[in-house]
Design a protein around this motif. Structure first.
Motif, PDB file in Angstrom:
ATOM      1  N   GLU A   4      18.230  45.721  78.064  1.00 39.53           N
ATOM      2  CA  GLU A   4      19.703  44.883  77.421  1.00 39.53           C
ATOM      3  C   GLU A   4      20.016  45.800  75.793  1.00 39.53           C
ATOM      4  OE1 GLU A   4      16.780  43.547  77.219  1.00 39.53           O
ATOM      5  OE2 GLU A   4      16.240  43.191  74.689  1.00 39.53           O
ATOM      6  N   TRP A   5      19.660  46.881  75.618  1.00 40.92           N
ATOM      7  CA  TRP A   5      19.943  47.598  74.167  1.00 40.92           C
ATOM      8  C   TRP A   5      20.357  49.223  75.229  1.00 40.92           C
ATOM      9  CZ3 TRP A   5      21.000  45.696  70.051  1.00 40.92           C
ATOM     10  CH2 TRP A   5      20.836  44.149  69.565  1.00 40.92           C
ATOM     11  N   ALA A   6      20.371  49.253  76.733  1.00 44.26           N
ATOM     12  CA  ALA A   6      20.991  50.422  76.831  1.00 44.26           C
ATOM     13  C   ALA A   6      22.061  50.662  76.879  1.00 44.26           C
ATOM     14  CB  ALA A   6      20.062  50.055  78.129  1.00 44.26           C
ATOM     15  N   GLY A   7      22.647  50.021  76.425  1.00 36.82           N
ATOM     16  CA  GLY A   7      24.642  51.322  76.558  1.00 36.82           C
ATOM     17  C   GLY A   7      23.858  51.861  74.729  1.00 36.82           C
ATOM     18  N   SER A   8      25.253  53.130  74.960  1.00 35.27           N
ATOM     19  CA  SER A   8      25.301  53.848  73.812  1.00 35.27           C
ATOM     20  C   SER A   8      25.237  52.812  72.636  1.00 35.27           C
ATOM     21  CB  SER A   8      26.341  54.532  74.256  1.00 35.27           C
ATOM     22  OG  SER A   8      27.475  53.604  74.123  1.00 35.27           O
ATOM     23  N   ASP A   9      25.473  53.735  71.679  1.00 36.55           N
ATOM     24  CA  ASP A   9      25.357  53.540  70.258  1.00 36.55           C
ATOM     25  C   ASP A   9      26.840  53.374  70.293  1.00 36.55           C
ATOM     26  OD1 ASP A   9      22.874  54.195  69.814  1.00 36.55           O
ATOM     27  OD2 ASP A   9      22.957  56.077  68.580  1.00 36.55           O
ATOM     28  N   ALA A  13      27.882  49.571  68.374  1.00 35.09           N
ATOM     29  CA  ALA A  13      28.971  49.488  67.546  1.00 35.09           C
ATOM     30  C   ALA A  13      30.815  48.625  67.591  1.00 35.09           C
ATOM     31  CB  ALA A  13      29.320  50.581  67.003  1.00 35.09           C
ATOM     32  N   ARG A  14      30.888  48.367  69.185  1.00 38.23           N
ATOM     33  CA  ARG A  14      31.983  47.833  69.399  1.00 38.23           C
ATOM     34  C   ARG A  14      31.091  46.477  69.344  1.00 38.23           C
ATOM     35  NH1 ARG A  14      33.750  52.724  72.231  1.00 38.23           N
ATOM     36  NH2 ARG A  14      32.346  51.928  73.901  1.00 38.23           N
ATOM     37  N   ALA A  15      30.494  46.193  70.483  1.00 37.21           N
ATOM     38  CA  ALA A  15      30.161  44.652  70.389  1.00 37.21           C
ATOM     39  C   ALA A  15      29.565  44.518  69.175  1.00 37.21           C
ATOM     40  CB  ALA A  15      28.104  44.811  71.194  1.00 37.21           C
ATOM     41  N   VAL A  16      29.018  44.520  68.534  1.00 36.86           N
ATOM     42  CA  VAL A  16      28.905  44.029  66.698  1.00 36.86           C
ATOM     43  C   VAL A  16      29.932  43.736  66.695  1.00 36.86           C
ATOM     44  CG1 VAL A  16      27.870  44.390  64.905  1.00 36.86           C
ATOM     45  CG2 VAL A  16      26.633  45.632  66.831  1.00 36.86           C
ATOM     46  N   LEU A  17      30.937  44.597  66.430  1.00 33.16           N
ATOM     47  CA  LEU A  17      32.741  44.481  66.229  1.00 33.16           C
ATOM     48  C   LEU A  17      32.943  42.909  66.255  1.00 33.16           C
ATOM     49  CD1 LEU A  17      33.961  47.875  64.812  1.00 33.16           C
ATOM     50  CD2 LEU A  17      32.621  46.602  63.564  1.00 33.16           C
ATOM     51  N   ALA A  18      33.206  42.471  67.895  1.00 31.18           N
ATOM     52  CA  ALA A  18      33.591  41.790  68.705  1.00 31.18           C
ATOM     53  C   ALA A  18      32.999  40.956  68.195  1.00 31.18           C
ATOM     54  CB  ALA A  18      33.751  42.576  70.073  1.00 31.18           C
ATOM     55  N   GLN A  31      45.672  53.162  53.708  1.00 32.67           N
ATOM     56  CA  GLN A  31      46.069  51.621  53.776  1.00 32.67           C
ATOM     57  C   GLN A  31      46.383  51.466  55.379  1.00 32.67           C
ATOM     58  OE1 GLN A  31      47.152  49.044  51.013  1.00 32.67           O
ATOM     59  NE2 GLN A  31      46.837  50.690  49.710  1.00 32.67           N
ATOM     60  N   THR A  32      46.370  52.300  56.495  1.00 32.84           N
ATOM     61  CA  THR A  32      46.808  52.674  57.154  1.00 32.84           C
ATOM     62  C   THR A  32      45.408  51.887  58.364  1.00 32.84           C
ATOM     63  OG1 THR A  32      47.753  54.225  57.892  1.00 32.84           O
ATOM     64  CG2 THR A  32      47.215  53.774  59.724  1.00 32.84           C
ATOM     65  N   VAL A  33      45.621  51.039  59.115  1.00 30.16           N
ATOM     66  CA  VAL A  33      44.407  49.915  60.048  1.00 30.16           C
ATOM     67  C   VAL A  33      43.859  50.423  60.946  1.00 30.16           C
ATOM     68  CG1 VAL A  33      43.878  47.783  61.624  1.00 30.16           C
ATOM     69  CG2 VAL A  33      45.774  47.797  59.453  1.00 30.16           C
ATOM     70  N   LEU A  34      42.601  50.772  60.371  1.00 29.03           N
ATOM     71  CA  LEU A  34      41.771  51.983  61.411  1.00 29.03           C
ATOM     72  C   LEU A  34      40.894  50.630  62.900  1.00 29.03           C
ATOM     73  CD1 LEU A  34      40.077  54.543  59.130  1.00 29.03           C
ATOM     74  CD2 LEU A  34      42.579  54.788  60.573  1.00 29.03           C
ATOM     75  N   VAL A  35      40.585  49.408  61.949  1.00 36.21           N
ATOM     76  CA  VAL A  35      39.580  48.484  62.633  1.00 36.21           C
ATOM     77  C   VAL A  35      40.428  48.022  62.465  1.00 36.21           C
ATOM     78  CG1 VAL A  35      37.309  47.947  63.545  1.00 36.21           C
ATOM     79  CG2 VAL A  35      37.664  50.363  63.021  1.00 36.21           C
TER      80      VAL A  35
END
Length: 622
Positions: A4-9, A13-18, A31-35
């Motif tokens: 279940e942790w076989a994905g890339s870093d 990271a994207r999954a954590v943010l989502a 102050q330009t939006v990055l994320v």
């Protein structure tokens, strides 16, 4: 690592943010939006595609200055939390709490990370906490009611009834462990036929709970075959273990048919179960004493509580040794007369102070069989002193914090509002004042932290040999220039033995003793630091010609939160932790610190540490 942790870093990271429940927005230095996370889309109404690469229009115009100021603080490395307002796409205004910190890549701050929380969620959390406080207070009242009862049936009924009130259970029961059997001794909202029912311990939920090593258990399976299935719709049982003296004594069953218990209900069940075991044990012990008069005297005499037995007219007919010790009155002085304190009504508690200054908690119960009154009382003087000390500590700490905070706020506001109108020397003076007050706040916080660690026996020191003479010279270096009214003399004999201890902890001790010497000699005078070997120890004394310490206070000043009210010392402020920390650090090294009168007036503070080698031998080279 599992599949279940076989994905890339990057994928992780994207999954954590989502998956983050809070709206997270990352900005660059402009102050330009990055994320712009999915939670941000839900909170503000704009999609990530619409926001990425542009400034987010979520800050109201009147709060732009506030927003820019907070970002500037974050740029310098601060973590900032503020309660503010933000705009949604539909024009509505949100009350939010924003956590803002620097976005660091390598060693450079390249932007900002902003995490937004709905204020409503915090209010809900506050409401949950308030509910917990209300229930815990109610638990305290319930425990007082239970412990005030001495008749076992009343205690059992109060336990079962309080169980459903505190945990929201639909029904409940209390069972005793009797060897290899369980016996139901009390029920609430269940058929009376369940009382006195028995079952084997080894096939019960109590045994399952005992094998887990925990004190609470939640079970939702296999309930149909249990006697508790008499409750229609039963789907969950919460079980709390009651113990007396560390021995499993019984268990409380909270039965749920309509709702499900949460963590708060389990916490209250665990607390109530612990008190229930003690209350039932006390009640049964009391009844056994009534039934077995032959054993009564041993129980009576061995009690750590003061116990008195009064006749129907309120005259003392029995007075145990603990009662004589607590009141200072032997049995011959009180027999035939009233007790030396007023009596509460049965089931109530009275707190009373004797002429000696000792505080007692007094409870009473009437023995219906004889018409006598049994009075139980215990010494709560230490608890009262701690309560008063905490109140004084809180008041003093508030005062100590208020002054520097008020000054910092005032000078900061002046700089903010009148920067361009102030001269450079005026601005420098204001900034200097802010820095000095900030340092005093830092010192106060250090004292509070060290005091809490000392109180929890968590002070960590390293015991190794070090040169005490060097530490004394370093601590006193430059002191003569600090005051025009004080003179400083340092007398250290050549070849002063090294000591065993912690050099850093000793620096703190010396610094505090020297600071006190200056502080408590406001009119100036001589401050003398001396050191000499004595037996297998090394002695350091710090003398001052100040206000001195009353003989009755020379031990009390080392207690935590103590503020000496006598003499002139109280006017100098402080939170009552400095000397408590000093003695704790010295004793942690195997040494000690004590206070004495200085010949000729003033104070002598005496510190002793163990020599690194027996006096008279060569100090080893470390």
């Amino acid at each position: 690592m599992g599949d279940e942790w076989a994905g890339s870093d990057d994928e992780i990271a994207r999954a954590v943010l989502a998956g983050s429940p809070n709206a997270l927005i990352a900005l660059d230095r402009d102050q330009t939006v990055l994320v712009w996370t999915p939670a941000a889309e839900r909170l503000f109404g704009w999609t990530a595609e619409e926001m990425l690469g542009r400034r987010a229009p979520i800050v109201p115009g009147e709060l732009t200055a506030e927003h820019n100021a907070v970002l500037e603080r974050a740029r310098t490395g601060d973590q900032v939390t503020l309660r503010t307002k933000r705009l949604r796409r539909d024009g509505s205004v949100l009350d939010v709490t924003v956590d803002i910190g620097p976005l660091v890549m390598g060693s450079s701050v390249v932007g900002y990370v902003c995490v937004h929380h709905r204020a409503a969620a915090e209010e809900a959390a506050s409401e949950r906490m308030a509910r917990r406080v209300r229930l815990v207070r109610r638990l305290t009242d319930v425990v007082g009611d239970i412990n005030a009862e001495l008749e076992l049936p009343a205690v059992l009924d109060r336990i079962a009834g309080s169980l459903t009130e505190l945990t929201g259970a639909d029904a409940g029961g209390f069972v005793l462990i009797e060897g290899e059997r369980l016996r139901v001794v009390s029920t609430h909202r269940l058929p009376e036929t369940l009382k006195d029912a028995t079952a084997g311990l080894r096939t019960s939920l109590v045994d399952k709970l005992l094998r887990t090593g925990k004190t609470v258990l939640l079970e939702s399976h296999g309930l149909d075959e249990l006697l508790w299935a008499e409750l229609t719709g039963l789907h969950t049982i919460a079980l709390g273990l009651a113990a007396v003296g560390g021995r499993p004594y019984g268990a409380l069953y909270a039965l749920y048919a309509q709702r499900k218990p949460g963590h708060l209900e389990l916490e209250l069940l665990e607390l109530l179960a612990g008190h229930a075991g003690i209350a039932v044990g006390n009640a049964m012990a009391y009844q056994e004493a009534v039934r077995q008069r032959a054993h009564e005297q041993a129980v009576f005499d061995a009690s750590a509580d003061g116990i008195a037995v009064l006749d129907g007219a309120g005259r003392v007919i029995r007075w145990n040794p603990a009662a004589a010790e607590l009141t200072g009155l032997p049995v011959d002085d009180v027999r035939g007369g009233p007790p030396p304190f007023p009596l509460p009504s049965p089931g109530e508690k009275l707190t009373f102070q004797l002429d000696t200054g000792r505080w007692l908690d007094v409870v009473s119960a009437r023995v219906e069989e004889t018409g006598e009154m049994v009075v139980d009382f215990r010494d709560v003087t230490r608890a009262k002193e701690l309560e008063e000390a905490k109140d004084l500590f809180l008041a003093t700490t508030s005062h100590e914090l208020r002054t520097p905070i008020t000054i910092v706020r005032g000078f900061a506001s002046t700089l903010d509002a009148r920067w361009d109108k102030l001269s450079d020397p005026e601005r420098r003076s204001a900034v200097h004042t802010i820095a000095e007050r900030a340092r005093s706040l830092g010192t106060l916080m250090d004292h509070l932290l060290l005091g809490s660690r000392a109180g929890a026996d968590e002070l960590k020191v390293r015991v190794e040999a070090f040169d005490l003479a060097e530490r004394i010279n370093a601590a006193t270096l430059g002191l003569p220039e600090l005051s025009d009214t004080h003179r400083v003399e340092v007398e250290i004999p050549g070849g002063l033995p090294w000591v065993k201890g912690d050099a850093l902890a000793t620096d703190i001790v010396l610094g505090q003793l020297l600071e006190n010497a200056f502080k408590y000699s406001p009119k100036g005078g001589l401050i003398r630091v001396q050191a000499w070997p004595e037996d297998d120890r090394v002695v350091v004394v710090v003398d001052d010609e100040g206000v001195g310490i009353a003989a009755s206070d020379r031990e009390r000043i080392f207690e935590r939160f103590v503020q000496v009210d006598s003499g002139d010392r109280r006017r100098f402020g402080g939170v009552g932790l400095g000397l408590y920390i000093v003695r704790s650090l010295a004793r942690a090294q195997g040494g000690d610190v004590s206070a004495h009168a200085r010949p000729g007036g003033g104070t002598r503070m005496r510190m002793v540490l163990n020599a690194a080698a027996p006096i008279g031998t060569d100090t080893p080279v470390w």
